[in-house]
Design an enzyme around this catalytic site. Structure first.
Site, PDB file in Angstrom:
ATOM      1  N   GLU A 159       0.839  -1.206   0.000  1.00  0.00           N
ATOM      2  CA  GLU A 159       0.000   0.000   0.000  1.00  0.00           C
ATOM      3  C   GLU A 159       0.868   1.249   0.000  1.00  0.00           C
ATOM      4  O   GLU A 159       1.992   1.234   0.500  1.00  0.00           O
ATOM      5  CB  GLU A 159      -0.872   0.020   1.267  1.00  0.00           C
ATOM      6  CG  GLU A 159      -2.299  -0.442   1.051  1.00  0.00           C
ATOM      7  CD  GLU A 159      -3.156   0.561   0.269  1.00  0.00           C
ATOM      8  OE1 GLU A 159      -2.612   1.446  -0.421  1.00  0.00           O
ATOM      9  OE2 GLU A 159      -4.376   0.454   0.348  1.00  0.00           O
ATOM     10  N   ASP A 191      -4.716   5.455   5.820  1.00  0.00           N
ATOM     11  CA  ASP A 191      -5.338   6.696   6.286  1.00  0.00           C
ATOM     12  C   ASP A 191      -6.440   6.304   7.273  1.00  0.00           C
ATOM     13  O   ASP A 191      -6.163   6.028   8.445  1.00  0.00           O
ATOM     14  CB  ASP A 191      -5.844   7.420   5.029  1.00  0.00           C
ATOM     15  CG  ASP A 191      -6.403   8.794   5.279  1.00  0.00           C
ATOM     16  OD1 ASP A 191      -5.981   9.453   6.233  1.00  0.00           O
ATOM     17  OD2 ASP A 191      -7.270   9.225   4.505  1.00  0.00           O
ATOM     18  N   PHE A 200      -2.828  16.370   3.189  1.00  0.00           N
ATOM     19  CA  PHE A 200      -3.064  15.574   1.986  1.00  0.00           C
ATOM     20  C   PHE A 200      -1.746  15.400   1.251  1.00  0.00           C
ATOM     21  O   PHE A 200      -1.098  16.363   0.842  1.00  0.00           O
ATOM     22  CB  PHE A 200      -4.141  16.175   1.083  1.00  0.00           C
ATOM     23  CG  PHE A 200      -4.710  15.101   0.197  1.00  0.00           C
ATOM     24  CD1 PHE A 200      -5.648  14.202   0.700  1.00  0.00           C
ATOM     25  CD2 PHE A 200      -4.235  14.920  -1.096  1.00  0.00           C
ATOM     26  CE1 PHE A 200      -6.123  13.146  -0.086  1.00  0.00           C
ATOM     27  CE2 PHE A 200      -4.718  13.870  -1.882  1.00  0.00           C
ATOM     28  CZ  PHE A 200      -5.669  12.996  -1.376  1.00  0.00           C
ATOM     29  N   ARG A 256       1.179  12.467  -9.284  1.00  0.00           N
ATOM     30  CA  ARG A 256       1.757  11.128  -9.070  1.00  0.00           C
ATOM     31  C   ARG A 256       3.216  11.097  -9.506  1.00  0.00           C
ATOM     32  O   ARG A 256       4.001  10.288  -9.027  1.00  0.00           O
ATOM     33  CB  ARG A 256       1.018  10.079  -9.903  1.00  0.00           C
ATOM     34  CG  ARG A 256      -0.363   9.755  -9.404  1.00  0.00           C
ATOM     35  CD  ARG A 256      -0.806   8.442 -10.038  1.00  0.00           C
ATOM     36  NE  ARG A 256      -2.249   8.275 -10.022  1.00  0.00           N
ATOM     37  CZ  ARG A 256      -2.947   7.830  -8.987  1.00  0.00           C
ATOM     38  NH1 ARG A 256      -2.326   7.524  -7.864  1.00  0.00           N
ATOM     39  NH2 ARG A 256      -4.248   7.691  -9.067  1.00  0.00           N
TER      40      ARG A 256
END
Ligand code: IMP
Ligand code: MG
Length: 174
Positions: free
Chosen positions: A99, A103, A152, A165
Site C-alpha cells: 500500500e 489513512d 493531503f 503522481r
C-alpha cells in the site's frame, strides 16, 4: 485554485527507507514473496521495493488489485474493487499487500479480508506511509515506512484527482 505543493520527504530519504523495508521483508521471506499491489498509488513504491528485494536475492511475484474509495480528498468509506485478483493467484499463498498510505484504515482492512476470503494462507501489509491521526479502524501494519501528519499527501505515486503522481519526492498540498 491557489494550492501549493511542499516537500515532506526527499528522494534520498525514500530510497533509504525502501532499502530498510526490503531488509525487514527479506528477514521474514528469505526465499521469495508474493505481493498484491494496490493500484494506483502504490505502484511507484512497489517497483522500487521489488528492485530492492531482488538486489537482496529475494524473488518477487506480484499481481495488481485496484480499489477506490476516494471522492476528491475524502475517503467515502465504501470500497470498490475495480480490478480483482483471481482465486488461483492467491490460493494457499502467503501474500504481502503493498500500500502507499494507510489513512482511515478501511482500504487496508478490506483488502486483507478480501484476500483471506479468496483463500490466501496469510496476509501481511507493507505501507510506505501511515497517517495515524485519521485512523477510523485499527490496522496492523507489518512493515511501515514513514509516519506522516494529517495533511493531503501527493507525489511518488500518490495523487489528488490524478495529479502529482509523477513528483519524485513525497509532498503535501497546502
Ligand atoms: P483509507 O481507506 O482511508 O485508509 O485510504 C486508503 C487509500 O486512500 C490509500 O491507499 C490512498 O490511495 C488514498 N489516500 C489516503 N490518504 C491519502 C493522501 O493523503 N494522499 C493521497 N491518497 C491518499
Ligand atoms: Mg492506495
Amino acid at each position: 485554485m491557489g494550492e501549493s505543493v511542499k516537500e515532506l520527504i526527499s528522494t534520498a530519504e525514500i530510497d533509504a527507507k525502501v532499502k530498510e523495508l526490503a531488509l525487514k521483508i527479506k528477514a521474514d521471506h528469505p526465499n521469495g514473496v508474493y505481493c498484491i499491489v494496490v493500484l494506483t498509488g502504490a505502484m511507484i513504491f512497489f517497483v522500487d521495493l521489488m528492485k530492492a528485494l531482488r538486489a537482496l536475492g529475494v524473488q518477487v511475484g506480484f499481481a495488481p488489485m485496484k480499489l477506490s474509495s476516494y471522492d476528491g480528498t475524502e475517503s467515502t468509506g465504501t470500497i470498490n474493487v475495480d480490478l480483482d485478483v483471481t482465486k488461483v493467484k492467491v490460493d494457499g499463498k502467503w501474500v504481502l499487500v503493498v500500500e502507499d498510505i494507510v489513512d482511515s484504515g478501511f482500504t487496508a482492512n478490506f483488502v486483507k479480508k478480501h484476500l483471506l476470503d479468496r483463500g490466501a494462507a496469510s496476509v501481511r501489509l507493507v505501507s510506505l506511509l501511515d497517517k495515524p491521526e485519521r485512523r477510523k479502524t485499527e490496522v496492523k501494519i507489518d512493515y511501515k515506512g514513514f509516519t506522516v501528519p494529517d495533511k493531503f499527501i501527493v507525489g511518488y505515486g500518490l495523487d489528488v484527482e490524478g495529479r502529482y503522481r509523477d513528483l519524485p519526492s513525497i509532498c503535501y498540498i497546502e
